[in-house]
Write an enzyme that holds these catalytic residues in place. Structure first.
Site, mmCIF file in Angstrom:
data_model
loop_
_atom_site.group_PDB
_atom_site.id
_atom_site.type_symbol
_atom_site.label_atom_id
_atom_site.label_comp_id
_atom_site.label_asym_id
_atom_site.label_seq_id
_atom_site.Cartn_x
_atom_site.Cartn_y
_atom_site.Cartn_z
ATOM 1 N N LYS A 1 2.400 -11.842 -4.508
ATOM 2 C CA LYS A 1 3.570 -10.965 -4.619
ATOM 3 C C LYS A 1 4.691 -11.626 -3.838
ATOM 4 O O LYS A 1 4.585 -11.822 -2.621
ATOM 5 C CB LYS A 1 3.230 -9.604 -4.024
ATOM 6 C CG LYS A 1 4.385 -8.630 -4.052
ATOM 7 C CD LYS A 1 3.922 -7.261 -3.571
ATOM 8 C CE LYS A 1 5.047 -6.260 -3.575
ATOM 9 N NZ LYS A 1 4.577 -4.931 -3.125
ATOM 10 N N LYS B 1 3.390 -10.851 -9.361
ATOM 11 C CA LYS B 1 4.601 -10.030 -9.324
ATOM 12 C C LYS B 1 5.732 -10.756 -8.625
ATOM 13 O O LYS B 1 5.465 -11.282 -7.543
ATOM 14 C CB LYS B 1 4.235 -8.751 -8.575
ATOM 15 C CG LYS B 1 5.300 -7.724 -8.429
ATOM 16 C CD LYS B 1 4.721 -6.509 -7.701
ATOM 17 C CE LYS B 1 5.794 -5.441 -7.607
ATOM 18 N NZ LYS B 1 5.332 -4.255 -6.916
HETATM 19 ZN ZN LIG Z 1 4.538 -1.819 0.139
#
Ligand SMILES: [Zn+2]
Length: 326
Positions: free
Chosen positions: A198, A251
Site C-alpha cells: 500500500k 493499492k
Molecule cells: Zn488506516
C-alpha cells in the site's frame, strides 16, 4: 482478426466479470441514512439498513463481494470503535449475514484504526523520539502496541460475520498477529487478505472524505510505502505471505500496474487491486465535463487492472460495471 465482434470475442485474452468486482461500502450510524460523498459521485455513507439494500442489489448484479469501512459514532485515541462488539462494522456484518444477499457475496472487513482514532492515524501514536532523530519526527506510530489492537479488531469482525479480514494499516508483523489471534479464537477458517503493498498516495484524498479518516497531523509516509519502490513492494508481499496472508491486495491500482504485474509473476496467491477513490473521482470529473465516454473509460480502466494480473478488483464502479457486463 478484428473485423467483427464475434471474431474479436473469440480471440480476446482478458475478461472482466461482475464476480471479479468487490464493492466498498461506508457504514455510518442511524437509520435510512444515505449521505452522498461530494468528491465521489454515486458513493454514499450508508446506515446499516441502507447497506443491506445495497448488498441485495450487489448480489443481484453478480458482484463478487463487499469491502466494509466504518464511520463510528465517536472516536478516541485508541480507536475503540474498531474492535467493540457493537462497533458500526460489526453491526453491519451481523445485519448483512441475516440477509439472503450474504449467501452470494464475500463479506470482507477492512481492518485498520484510522477511521476510529481521534488523530486519524492507523495505529497507536506516541510522542516523538528523543535523540538524534528528534529533528525529523514530531510523532511516531508505535508498531507493536498497534498489532494487538488490529488483532482484536479482526477477531471481533470475524465473530460478527466477516468472511475475510483485510488489514490495511501497513504495520510490520500484523498478518502474523492477526492469524494467531484468529486461530486462538477458533476462527481458523477465516482467510486474511492483506494490503501487502500500500503506497502513500495522493489518490486516497476523496476516500478520506468518505471515511472521515484524514490524519489530524503529519501524514502516513512513515508507515505506507514510498511510491518509487517496486523491490520493496515485493519484499512486503513476501513477508505477508510468510506470515500467513491467504491473498494480497495492491493499492492504488492504475498508477502502480507494473507493481501488480511484478507481483503476479512472483507469487501464486490470489491478487486483488484496489482502484482507489482518486482514480474513481478523476474519471468521474472527466465524465462530468463530457471529456471521456463514461462506460468505455470505466470498463477500459478495469480491463487494464485485470490484464496487469489482478484476479479481482475493489472498485467504486462495481455496480455500474456489473450492469454493463451482466
Ligand atoms: Zn488506516
Amino acid at each position: 482478426m478484428r473485423q467483427s465482434e464475434p471474431l474479436r470475442a473469440l480471440v480476446r485474452e482478458t475478461a472482466v466479470e461482475p464476480g471479479d468486482l468487490i464493492y466498498p461500502l461506508f457504514i455510518c450510524p442511524g437509520k435510512g441514512v444515505r449521505n452522498p460523498v461530494s468528491s465521489m459521485p454515486g458513493v454514499f455513507n450508508l446506515s446499516v439498513d441502507e447497506a443491506v439494500r445495497e448488498a441485495e442489489e450487489a448480489a443481484q448484479l453478480g458482484i463478487g463481494g463487499l469491502l466494509l469501512f466504518g464511520l463510528p459514532e465517536s472516536k478516541d485515541e485508541a480507536g475503540t470503535g474498531a474492535w467493540e462488539a457493537d462497533g458500526i462494522v460489526q453491526q453491519a456484518l451481523r445485519a448483512l449475514k441475516q440477509s439472503p444477499a450474504a449467501k452470494k457475496l464475500v463479506l470482507i472487513a477492512d481492518v485498520c484504526l484510522c477511521e476510529y482514532t481521534s488523530h486519524g492515524h492507523c495505529g497507536v501514536v506516541v510522542k516523538s523520539r528523543e535523540g538524534p532523530n528528534a529533528n525529523f519526527d514530531t510523532f511516531d506510530v508505535d508498531n507493536d502496541p498497534t498489532l494487538e489492537l488490529l488483532a482484536r479488531t479482526a477477531v471481533s469482525q470475524a465473530k460478527a460475520g466477516a468472511d475475510v479480514v483485510a488489514p490495511s494499516d501497513m504495520m510490520d508483523g500484523r498478518v502474523a498477529a492477526i492469524r494467531k489471534a484468529l486461530d486462538a479464537a477458533d476462527l481458523k477458517q477465516t482467510p486474511i487478505l492483506s494490503y501487502a503493498s500500500k503506497f502513500a498516495s495522493a489518490f486516497y484524498g476523496p476516500f478520506r472524505e468518505a471515511a472521515d479518516s484524514a490524519p489530524q497531523f503529519g501524514d502516513r509516509r512513515s508507515y505506507q510505502m514510498d511510491g518509487a519502490n517496486l523491490r520493496e513492494a515485493m519484499r512486503e508481499i513476501d513477508l505477508d505471505i510468510e506470515e500467513g496472508a491467504d491473498m494480497i491486495l495492491m493499492k492504488p491500482a492504475m498508477p502502480y500496474l507494473d507493481v501488480v504485474r511484478a507481483a503476479r509473476e512472483r507469487v501464486d496467491v490470489p491478487i486483488g487491486a484496489y482502484q482507489v477513490s482518486g482514480e474513481y473521482s478523476m474519471l468521474h470529473a472527466a465524465f462530468q465535463k463530457g471529456w471521456l465516454d463514461q462506460n468505455r473509460a470505466m470498463l477500459e480502466s478495469l480491463l487494464g487492472i485485470r490484464r496487469a494480473g489482478a484476479d479481482f478488483i475493489v472498485t467504486y464502479f462495481a455496480k455500474d460495471a456489473a450492469k454493463l457486463l451482466g
